[in-house]
Design an enzyme around this catalytic site. Structure first.
Site, PDB file in Angstrom:
ATOM      1  N   ASP A 125       5.249  -8.494  45.023  1.00 33.92           N
ATOM      2  CA  ASP A 125       5.910  -9.725  44.549  1.00 33.92           C
ATOM      3  C   ASP A 125       5.707 -10.024  43.050  1.00 33.92           C
ATOM      4  OD1 ASP A 125       5.579  -9.767  47.262  1.00 33.92           O
ATOM      5  OD2 ASP A 125       4.654 -11.737  47.349  1.00 33.92           O
ATOM      6  N   GLU A 137       7.350 -16.805  53.622  1.00 28.08           N
ATOM      7  CA  GLU A 137       6.507 -16.505  52.470  1.00 28.08           C
ATOM      8  C   GLU A 137       7.200 -16.961  51.185  1.00 28.08           C
ATOM      9  OE1 GLU A 137       4.201 -12.537  53.879  1.00 28.08           O
ATOM     10  OE2 GLU A 137       6.178 -12.114  53.100  1.00 28.08           O
TER      11      GLU A 137
HETATM   12  C1  FRU Z   1       5.046 -11.269  50.238  1.00 25.06           C
HETATM   13  C2  FRU Z   1       3.547 -11.308  50.458  1.00 25.06           C
HETATM   14  C3  FRU Z   1       3.008 -12.684  50.128  1.00 25.06           C
HETATM   15  C4  FRU Z   1       1.581 -12.405  49.790  1.00 25.06           C
HETATM   16  C5  FRU Z   1       1.682 -11.078  49.102  1.00 25.06           C
HETATM   17  C6  FRU Z   1       0.505 -10.177  49.334  1.00 25.06           C
HETATM   18  O1  FRU Z   1       5.543 -10.014  49.997  1.00 25.06           O
HETATM   19  O2  FRU Z   1       3.264 -10.952  51.785  1.00 25.06           O
HETATM   20  O3  FRU Z   1       3.188 -13.624  51.146  1.00 25.06           O
HETATM   21  O4  FRU Z   1       1.057 -13.388  48.973  1.00 25.06           O
HETATM   22  O5  FRU Z   1       2.842 -10.447  49.597  1.00 25.06           O
HETATM   23  O6  FRU Z   1       0.559  -9.053  48.521  1.00 25.06           O
END
Ligand code: FRU
Length: 730
Positions: free
Chosen positions: A284, A454
């Site tokens: 992300d 998320e």
């Molecule tokens: C989304 C996610 C988020 C988390 C991150 C962990 O892709 O699952 O929710 O903060 O990636 O790397």
């Protein structure tokens, strides 16, 4: 008799290496826990004969009985504490199985000090031998505790045959240490993505640095190297301690110091004009903020391998969102956990007291539970100080509790945080960025719920002079084509409650398979809402065929509310500045397609980074398609079906697809509104395709791995194609 045996053996040991008899600490064959104190209910009242009902078959133990904490299933917790015993042999061997979580372990304790702590090497009901080397503790009194503190999947431990011996049974070395005198810039570590993660501690002059990192140290072959920067420790002693490592492991003997770190940074599927990490894994985008003339892009980052793990915040800056400069890692894991996704604000009025114009970042500390933490920078994001009272927001009852996105809400004069809370978004309010009060929760009974929610983002957009609020929510799995995707809601926000307009939810920002967890820049100039997403999918991101790095971001896109003929949508089209990246352009004359027509050569020399722009005029026919192709008959096909109002993207023959079964399974569907004209912009960048229709009214982003660039474009159906141009992008 015994005396003679000992004498005889001592004599023989000297002569031949004969070792003394083993001493059984417990093999559980008495069928009792007489030698143990029992706490909790996970281990039951006695050892059991192998497998509990409901448990998969337990294998690899010896005799009839073993200690098995599956009593009452995975959710029970408990501990067995042995009576004290004297260490009289060089090794303690035992059989271990069950879950590999850090909360299921067997531990050797001398005095009050934990000497060894071992966890099953994999989630498995088959026990394996582990050996602790206790030579240096001979003569001391010790205890062993067997702990099951884990609930949920694999929340149990299996132990048998704990024996002191002069023979080492396991082929694993526990807490294996290698030492160096630091005299170069880097320690280079050989990695193999498929190797098991080994928890590794870095110790400088006897002082532990940071928290352990998980390294997939090459076991059978070296796929690539990662550097650990040791320049600042020049002249000091460095120890690397691997929690457990196979004796025949290839990697640890290859670790070396070097002043250079070379790798193929232009490997085949490296994008030319999309952001990608220099090396290592990225997911992300995080903490995106514009400040003092620079766009900051932080991102989920593993500096120690090209697969997910060890989450840090990587960091890059750009003055124009076109070219990026890599900066050192911004935030590293600490005792609260690894660093998951989050956001950034500029605290113009110093509400937090960290300083005027402090850059304050919010992230999830992913430890035993997920909690929210903050850090601030007073030097334009070059260095960050973690707030000493972290975490600032906790809720032990919510497992998926993460990804804080914060903004200043002028009319209610407070900071608002949107947080993903399982399958809802919870809004919190604060006056000082440190203390947060719950305002409301959104999401029950609306939108897609096929997976966890998320990375929320709540922000206003204007539509014909009217202010609307948009809430982005990424969901995984459960996207329109399975896997990961971002849905959104349009409505109103009054400083407490978000109320969604009545629209045909779920509505997706991008109907392709590879645009996830994207959010918008804070503080962007000219009030622009600029978005970037992670251009991959949890379905296969860890398996894609790149080596030294994994994943790229989408193009930066500008968000606007537009009407698609049926309802409002969030148009997301490439930032207009991207046009500056065009470096050679070729116009192609209009084509009237009747049946089929192929443009044989899009570019004289096609190096895989280009844009095709064109306008398709339909002629009352419902089905038509266009297909990018290369000489090896690899293709990426877009088929329009106006009758069913659907656009299909087919990448099943796009090139390398076999790295994951989930990559090329089905056609990728997008709902299309029937129109007479479709304005197309299609961006290809070696390993990615981004199709924008009618200024981002419909978008399909999909990664691809062709063995050579597609350089021809085939149309099928009856359509007119106008204003065709092909632009190289550099
Ligand atoms: C989304 C996610 C988020 C988390 C991150 C962990 O892709 O699952 O929710 O903060 O990636 O790397």
């Amino acid at each position: 008799m015994k005396k003679i045996e000992i004498f005889f053996c001592t004599f023989l040991t000297l002569m031949t290496g004969c070792s003394s008899v083993d001493i059984i600490i417990d093999d559980f064959e008495s069928g009792t826990y007489d030698r143990w104190t029992i706490q909790g209910d996970a281990f039951g009242n006695t050892p059991i004969k192998g497998t509990y009902p409901e448990q998969q078959e337990v294998k690899g133990f010896e005799g009839k009985y073993l200690a098995n904490s599956f009593n009452q299933g995975d959710n029970s917790k408990g501990t067995l504490i042995s009576s004290e015993f004297k260490i009289e042999r060089g090794y303690i061997n035992f059989l271990l199985g069950g879950g590999m979580s850090n909360d299921t372990y067997i531990e050797l304790i001398i005095g009050n000090k934990s000497i060894y702590k071992s966890t099953s090497l994999e989630n498995s009901e088959t026990l394996q031998w582990i050996t602790w080397d206790v030579k240096q503790f001979k003569g001391q009194n010790a205890r062993i505790q067997i702990v099951d503190n884990h609930t949920g999947d694999w929340g149990h431990i299996l132990v048998d045959q704990i024996v002191m011996s002069d023979n080492q049974i396991s082929t694993l070395m526990i807490n294996h240490k290698i030492s160096f005198k630091a005299d170069k810039k880097y320690l280079l570590i050989p990695i193999e993505d498929s190797a098991q993660e080994i928890s590794t501690r870095l110790i400088i002059d006897n002082e532990t640095k940071g928290v352990p990192i998980n390294i997939r140290l090459a076991q059978t072959k070296i796929s690539y190297w990662v550097p650990i920067d040791i320049e600042k420790y020049r002249g000091n002693n460095i120890d690397l301690i691997f929690s457990q490592i196979a004796k025949d492991n290839l990697g640890y003997s290859q670790i070396k110091q070097s002043n250079d770190f070379h790798f193929d940074s232009n490997e085949k599927y490296r994008p030319a004009y999309h952001f990608s990490p220099k090396y290592g894994w990225m997911n992300d985008p995080n903490g995106m903020i514009y400040h003092n003339g620079k766009y900051h892009l932080f991102y989920q980052y593993n500096p120690y391998g090209s697969v997910w793990g060890n989450m840090h915040w990587g960091h890059a800056i750009s003055k124009d969102l076109k070219r990026w400069e890599h900066l050192p890692v911004a935030i590293a894991p600490d005792s609260l956990g690894t660093i998951f996704s989050g956001s950034a604000v500029i605290d113009k009025n110093n509400t937090a007291g960290f300083g005027k114009d402090a850059m304050v970042i919010f992230y999830t500390s992913a430890g035993k539970t997920q909690t929210q933490s903050i850090a601030y920078s007073l030097d334009n994001g070059q260095t960050f100080t973690k707030y000493k009272e972290n975490p600032i927001l906790t809720d032990p009852n919510i497992i998926d509790f993460r990804d804080p996105k914060v903004f200043w809400h002028e009319s209610s004069h407070k900071w608002i945080m949107s947080l993903a809370t399982s399958q809802t978004i919870t809004f919190y309010g604060s006056r000082n960025l440190k203390e947060w009060e719950k305002l409301s929760e959104f999401g029950e009974g609306i939108g897609a719920h096929g997976g966890v929610w998320e990375c929320p983002d709540l922000f206003p957009l204007d539509y014909n002079g009217q202010k609307k609020w948009v809430l982005f929510v990424s969901i995984n799995p459960g996207g329109p084509n399975n896997g990961s995707a971002t849905q959104y809601f349009i409505g109103d926000f009054d400083g407490r409650i978000f109320k969604a307009d009545d629209l045909p939810y779920p509505i997706w920002l991008d109907y392709g398979r590879d645009n996830y967890a994207g959010v918008t820049w804070s503080n962007a100039p000219d009030n622009r809402k600029v978005f970037i997403g992670w251009m991959s999918s949890w379905d296969y991101a860890n398996q894609v065929p790149t080596v030294n790095f994994k994943s790229a971001s989408t193009l930066p896109r500008e968000l606007k509310l537009i009407h698609n003929g049926k309802h409002l949508v969030v148009g997301n089209s490439p930032l207009k500045d991207i046009i500056d990246l065009r470096n050679e352009s070729k116009k192609i004359k209009d084509i009237q397609v009747e049946g089929a027509y192929t443009i044989d050569k899009l570019l004289d020399k096609n190096d895989g980074a280009y844009e095709v722009a064109m306008t398709l005029i339909t002629k009352g026919i419902d089905r038509f398609s266009f297909t990018l192709e290369n000489r090896r008959k690899e293709e990426l096909k877009y088929s329009f079906n106006l009758k069913d109002e659907v656009l299909l993207t087919d990448r099943s023959k796009s090139g390398i697809t076999n790295f994951s079964e989930k990559f090329a399974t089905e056609e990728i569907k997008a709902s299309l509104v029937k129109k007479n004209t479709y304005k197309i912009r299609l961006f290809i960048d070696n390993a990615s395709s981004e199709l924008f229709i009618n200024d981002g009214e419909l978008v399909s982003t999909n990664i691809i791995f062709p063995s050579e660039p597609y350089n021809s474009l085939k149309f099928e159906g009856n359509i007119n194609v106008q204003d065709i141009s092909v632009h190289k992008i550099k």
